[in-house]
Design a protein around this motif. Structure first.
Motif, short mmCIF file in Angstrom:
data_model
loop_
_atom_site.label_atom_id
_atom_site.label_comp_id
_atom_site.label_asym_id
_atom_site.label_seq_id
_atom_site.Cartn_x
_atom_site.Cartn_y
_atom_site.Cartn_z
N TRP A 32 46.64 30.20 26.51
CA TRP A 32 45.58 29.19 26.62
C TRP A 32 46.05 27.89 25.96
O TRP A 32 46.68 27.93 24.90
CB TRP A 32 44.32 29.64 25.90
CG TRP A 32 43.63 30.85 26.43
CD1 TRP A 32 44.07 32.15 26.38
CD2 TRP A 32 42.34 30.90 27.06
NE1 TRP A 32 43.14 32.99 26.94
CE2 TRP A 32 42.07 32.25 27.36
CE3 TRP A 32 41.40 29.92 27.38
CZ2 TRP A 32 40.90 32.65 27.98
CZ3 TRP A 32 40.22 30.32 27.98
CH2 TRP A 32 39.98 31.67 28.29
N GLU B 261 35.89 35.24 27.82
CA GLU B 261 35.33 34.37 28.85
C GLU B 261 35.49 32.91 28.42
O GLU B 261 35.22 32.56 27.28
CB GLU B 261 33.86 34.73 29.06
CG GLU B 261 33.25 34.17 30.33
CD GLU B 261 32.75 32.76 30.16
OE1 GLU B 261 32.89 31.96 31.10
OE2 GLU B 261 32.22 32.44 29.07
N SER B 262 35.93 32.07 29.35
CA SER B 262 36.38 30.72 28.98
C SER B 262 35.25 29.82 28.49
O SER B 262 35.45 29.03 27.56
CB SER B 262 37.10 30.06 30.16
OG SER B 262 36.25 29.96 31.28
N LYS B 263 34.07 29.90 29.09
CA LYS B 263 32.98 29.04 28.62
C LYS B 263 32.57 29.43 27.21
O LYS B 263 32.26 28.56 26.39
CB LYS B 263 31.78 29.12 29.56
CG LYS B 263 30.67 28.15 29.16
CD LYS B 263 29.53 28.13 30.17
CE LYS B 263 28.46 27.12 29.75
NZ LYS B 263 27.33 27.09 30.72
N LYS C 163 34.96 27.85 24.90
CA LYS C 163 34.67 26.42 24.75
C LYS C 163 33.52 26.22 23.76
O LYS C 163 33.59 25.36 22.87
CB LYS C 163 34.32 25.83 26.11
CG LYS C 163 33.80 24.40 26.07
CD LYS C 163 34.82 23.42 25.55
CE LYS C 163 34.33 21.99 25.67
NZ LYS C 163 35.28 21.02 25.07
N CYS D 11 35.46 30.71 39.93
CA CYS D 11 35.01 31.39 38.73
C CYS D 11 33.86 32.33 39.08
O CYS D 11 32.88 31.92 39.71
CB CYS D 11 34.55 30.35 37.70
SG CYS D 11 33.78 31.09 36.23
N ASP E 231 38.76 27.09 40.70
CA ASP E 231 39.87 27.16 39.75
C ASP E 231 41.16 26.92 40.54
O ASP E 231 41.44 27.63 41.51
CB ASP E 231 39.93 28.55 39.08
CG ASP E 231 38.73 28.80 38.18
OD1 ASP E 231 38.32 27.86 37.47
OD2 ASP E 231 38.22 29.93 38.18
N ARG F 280 42.89 22.41 33.99
CA ARG F 280 41.94 22.38 32.89
C ARG F 280 40.49 22.34 33.37
O ARG F 280 40.15 21.62 34.29
CB ARG F 280 42.25 21.14 32.04
CG ARG F 280 41.68 21.12 30.67
CD ARG F 280 41.99 19.80 29.98
NE ARG F 280 43.34 19.29 30.27
CZ ARG F 280 43.78 18.12 29.86
NH1 ARG F 280 42.98 17.32 29.16
NH2 ARG F 280 44.99 17.72 30.15
N LEU G 37 40.05 23.35 28.45
CA LEU G 37 40.90 24.53 28.33
C LEU G 37 41.64 24.78 29.64
O LEU G 37 41.09 24.58 30.71
CB LEU G 37 40.07 25.78 28.01
CG LEU G 37 39.32 25.82 26.68
CD1 LEU G 37 38.29 26.95 26.71
CD2 LEU G 37 40.29 26.02 25.52
N ASP G 38 42.88 25.23 29.55
CA ASP G 38 43.52 25.82 30.72
C ASP G 38 44.13 27.15 30.32
O ASP G 38 44.40 27.42 29.16
CB ASP G 38 44.55 24.88 31.36
CG ASP G 38 45.77 24.59 30.49
OD1 ASP G 38 46.40 25.55 30.01
OD2 ASP G 38 46.11 23.41 30.32
N ILE G 39 44.28 28.03 31.33
CA ILE G 39 44.78 29.39 31.10
C ILE G 39 46.02 29.59 31.95
O ILE G 39 46.05 29.20 33.12
CB ILE G 39 43.72 30.44 31.44
CG1 ILE G 39 42.35 30.09 30.86
CG2 ILE G 39 44.15 31.82 30.93
CD1 ILE G 39 41.24 31.04 31.28
#
Length: 276
Positions: free
Chosen positions: A49, A81-83, A86, A183, A190, A250, A254-256
């Motif tokens: 990440w 989970e990305s959110k 964040k 997503c 994405d 991103r 964030l980017d994965i």
């Protein structure tokens, strides 16, 4: 009425440090659909990440701004989970910490608890490279994106599009910037590039491109999409060695970048695409 539109509505972000905002998702949920049970995984790897929007207050209340890289092992029981990540990082914005070491230690502890395995955290980001999949000491990448191929499948990944020749064994790198999925939480798109380094029967490139495009309307977490590509390539093309990395653009600061490979292969050098 304009008051009914979601645009411009206030979103309540956390005002105090709160690790409970992190939302772990068991990887087993996505892996069961791929036929991966409780046994040993057929791949090694990690999820790298990049956090572009990291800030906190020092002991005197002055803001500190940073970037960071998080490395989550693919063998961890959970993805994060990305959110929720964040929101968790936002919870640092108004909180005071004695120094960078304390902030890093908190993030390490919190992400490791959520993932269920040790997570490495470093301040700073890796460099931006050309984004064409080229790496020192590796074959020159072949771009799939200019192939004269008609694509008509977009709703779900179709492994039947994959095939490989039994007559030729190659050591090559294939690259595409056309990977897209959605997503499963928000439905938002994405976007990613993907680098596939393979040793084994020559993969049909047109079929591979059509297969990657078939993810276009698929709802799946980044990590799960990459694992599906790995599993499908192993099953349909029978490579002796396979290493693939997807670099997602991103969202929310964030980017994965999930990487999966046959065990024993070295990870690719940490870097970012120009789109990141």
């Amino acid at each position: 009425m304009t008051s009914e539109l979601p645009l411009g509505r206030e979103v309540a972000y956390p005002r105090a440090y709160d690790p409970s905002l992190l939302f772990p998702i068991p990887r087993a949920q996505g892996r069961a659909a791929l036929g991966l049970g409780d046994g040993a995984l057929p791949f090694a790897g990690h999820d790298r990440w990049h956090a572009y929007e990291l800030s906190w207050l020092d002991g005197r209340g002055r803001p500190v701004v940073e970037t960071a890289t998080f490395l989550v092992p693919a063998g961890s029981p959970n993805l994060v989970e990305s959110k929720s990540l964040k929101l968790y990082l936002n919870s640092l914005n108004g909180s005071r910490f004695d120094g960078r070491d304390e902030v890093r230690a908190r993030i390490v502890a919190d992400l490791s608890a959520a993932a269920g395995a040790p997570v490495a955290v470093e301040f700073g980001l890796p460099p931006v490279d050309a984004g064409d999949g080229a790496m020192p000491g590796a074959p020159v990448p072949v771009s799939l994106d200019d192939l004269d191929v008609e694509c008509d499948e977009y709703d779900a990944p179709n492994p039947a599009l994959l095939s490989a020749s039994d007559d030729e064994v190659v050591d090559e790198v294939l690259h595409s910037a056309l990977l897209k999925s959605n997503c499963p939480v928000t439905g938002q798109p994405d976007w990613a590039s993907i680098r596939i380094a393979v040793r084994g029967p020559r993969i049909d490139r047109a079929g591979l491109l059509r297969y990657l495009v078939s993810f276009r309307e698929h709802a799946g977490f980044h990590e799960q999409c990459v694992e599906q590509v790995f599993v499908d390539l192993m099953a349909r093309c029978r490579p002796q060695a396979l290493s693939l990395e997807a670099r997602y653009t991103r969202r929310g600061g964030l980017d994965i970048n999930p990487w999966r490979a046959t065990p024993g292969l070295a990870p690719p050098p940490a870097a970012r695409d120009p789109r990141q």
